[in-house]
Design a protein around this motif. Structure first.
Motif, mmCIF file in Angstrom:
data_model
loop_
_atom_site.group_PDB
_atom_site.id
_atom_site.type_symbol
_atom_site.label_atom_id
_atom_site.label_comp_id
_atom_site.label_asym_id
_atom_site.label_seq_id
_atom_site.Cartn_x
_atom_site.Cartn_y
_atom_site.Cartn_z
ATOM 1 N N ILE A 40 -2.549 7.549 2.019
ATOM 2 C CA ILE A 40 -1.835 6.614 2.899
ATOM 3 C C ILE A 40 -0.368 7.000 2.847
ATOM 4 O O ILE A 40 0.245 6.955 1.781
ATOM 5 C CB ILE A 40 -1.988 5.155 2.438
ATOM 6 C CG1 ILE A 40 -3.458 4.757 2.349
ATOM 7 C CG2 ILE A 40 -1.217 4.227 3.378
ATOM 8 C CD1 ILE A 40 -3.684 3.393 1.693
ATOM 9 N N TYR A 41 0.164 7.406 3.999
ATOM 10 C CA TYR A 41 1.599 7.682 4.016
ATOM 11 C C TYR A 41 2.299 6.663 4.910
ATOM 12 O O TYR A 41 1.913 6.424 6.036
ATOM 13 C CB TYR A 41 1.916 9.129 4.408
ATOM 14 C CG TYR A 41 1.658 9.545 5.837
ATOM 15 C CD1 TYR A 41 2.683 9.536 6.777
ATOM 16 C CD2 TYR A 41 0.404 9.987 6.240
ATOM 17 C CE1 TYR A 41 2.455 9.936 8.089
ATOM 18 C CE2 TYR A 41 0.163 10.388 7.535
ATOM 19 C CZ TYR A 41 1.210 10.355 8.464
ATOM 20 O OH TYR A 41 0.974 10.747 9.765
ATOM 21 N N PHE A 42 3.296 6.017 4.322
ATOM 22 C CA PHE A 42 4.116 5.036 5.025
ATOM 23 C C PHE A 42 5.359 5.750 5.537
ATOM 24 O O PHE A 42 5.998 6.495 4.796
ATOM 25 C CB PHE A 42 4.551 3.920 4.074
ATOM 26 C CG PHE A 42 3.446 2.988 3.675
ATOM 27 C CD1 PHE A 42 3.207 1.825 4.402
ATOM 28 C CD2 PHE A 42 2.662 3.254 2.566
ATOM 29 C CE1 PHE A 42 2.188 0.950 4.025
ATOM 30 C CE2 PHE A 42 1.646 2.384 2.191
ATOM 31 C CZ PHE A 42 1.409 1.228 2.922
ATOM 32 N N VAL A 75 1.009 4.885 8.289
ATOM 33 C CA VAL A 75 1.288 3.465 8.516
ATOM 34 C C VAL A 75 2.781 3.277 8.779
ATOM 35 O O VAL A 75 3.613 3.789 8.023
ATOM 36 C CB VAL A 75 0.889 2.602 7.294
ATOM 37 C CG1 VAL A 75 1.153 1.124 7.558
ATOM 38 C CG2 VAL A 75 -0.555 2.840 6.899
ATOM 39 N N SER A 76 3.107 2.547 9.845
ATOM 40 C CA SER A 76 4.490 2.157 10.106
ATOM 41 C C SER A 76 4.486 0.790 10.778
ATOM 42 O O SER A 76 3.444 0.323 11.234
ATOM 43 C CB SER A 76 5.194 3.188 10.992
ATOM 44 O OG SER A 76 4.954 2.933 12.363
ATOM 45 N N PRO A 77 5.659 0.169 10.879
ATOM 46 C CA PRO A 77 5.742 -1.136 11.539
ATOM 47 C C PRO A 77 5.692 -1.050 13.071
ATOM 48 O O PRO A 77 5.770 -2.078 13.737
ATOM 49 C CB PRO A 77 7.101 -1.695 11.098
ATOM 50 C CG PRO A 77 7.586 -0.828 10.011
ATOM 51 C CD PRO A 77 6.891 0.487 10.158
ATOM 52 N N MET A 104 1.072 -4.975 4.921
ATOM 53 C CA MET A 104 0.620 -3.846 4.099
ATOM 54 C C MET A 104 1.808 -3.210 3.390
ATOM 55 O O MET A 104 1.720 -2.862 2.207
ATOM 56 C CB MET A 104 -0.122 -2.821 4.948
ATOM 57 C CG MET A 104 -0.743 -1.709 4.127
ATOM 58 S SD MET A 104 -1.718 -0.610 5.182
ATOM 59 C CE MET A 104 -2.195 0.640 3.997
ATOM 60 N N ALA A 105 2.916 -3.055 4.097
ATOM 61 C CA ALA A 105 4.121 -2.478 3.487
ATOM 62 C C ALA A 105 4.574 -3.305 2.282
ATOM 63 O O ALA A 105 4.969 -2.750 1.254
ATOM 64 C CB ALA A 105 5.240 -2.361 4.524
#
Length: 160
Positions: A40-42, A75-77, A104-105
């Motif tokens: 999972i990369y934010f 994953v990003s906003p 999630m962040a």
């Protein structure tokens, strides 16, 4: 600005569950990856220089991760609509989850106070988590520099 005490995930911790909308209008959940490793990369924002480079690099290495049985998730906003546009523009193959509410962040401890040009604000700190097939955190990379990062994650995935 209110003081925020972010969650600190460590190796061996159970990965926090999630259920988010993703590109293409579907949903993605931690349970979708049960029994297989997951990266999972934010990242902070679609279509910005570093975030684009990171996503393109993970896409370029996607087949190598797949050979290891390791799934990828960005994953990003940003909204699903933004993700769809980002994927089309850069021919990305990595699924992208939309965390507009930052749930999630926050659960993964990457929604934190940042500063730029003397201004402080809340945002996603570029971070990556390697989740083992057992659902536990097997690796944590915080405040990631993009150059060489996806390759380092692939090397760590080979060690699982």
């Amino acid at each position: 600005m209110a003081e925020v005490f972010p969650v600190q995930l460590n190796i061996g911790d159970k990965a926090p569950d999630f259920d988010l909308p993703r590109d293409g209008g579907d949903h993605v959940r931690l349970a979708d990856f049960a029994g297989k490793p997951l990266v999972i990369y934010f990242y902070p924002k679609d279509d910005t220089t570093a975030c684009t480079t990171e996503s393109i690099t993970f896409t370029a290495l996607a087949a190598d991760f797949a050979k290891l049985g390791v799934a990828l998730l960005g994953v990003s906003p940003d909204s699903v609509k933004s993700h769809d546009k980002f994927i089309r523009k850069h021919a990305l193959s990595v699924p992208l989850a939309s965390d507009e509410e930052k749930t999630m962040a926050m659960a993964y401890g990457v929604w934190r106070e940042k500063s730029m040009y003397g201004r402080t604000y809340m945002g996603v700190v570029r971070s990556t988590f390697l989740i083992g097939a057992d659902g536990k955190v097997a690796g944590v990379w915080d405040k990631v520099k993009v150059a060489g990062h996806a390759e380092a994650i692939l090397a760590a995935a080979r060690e699982l």
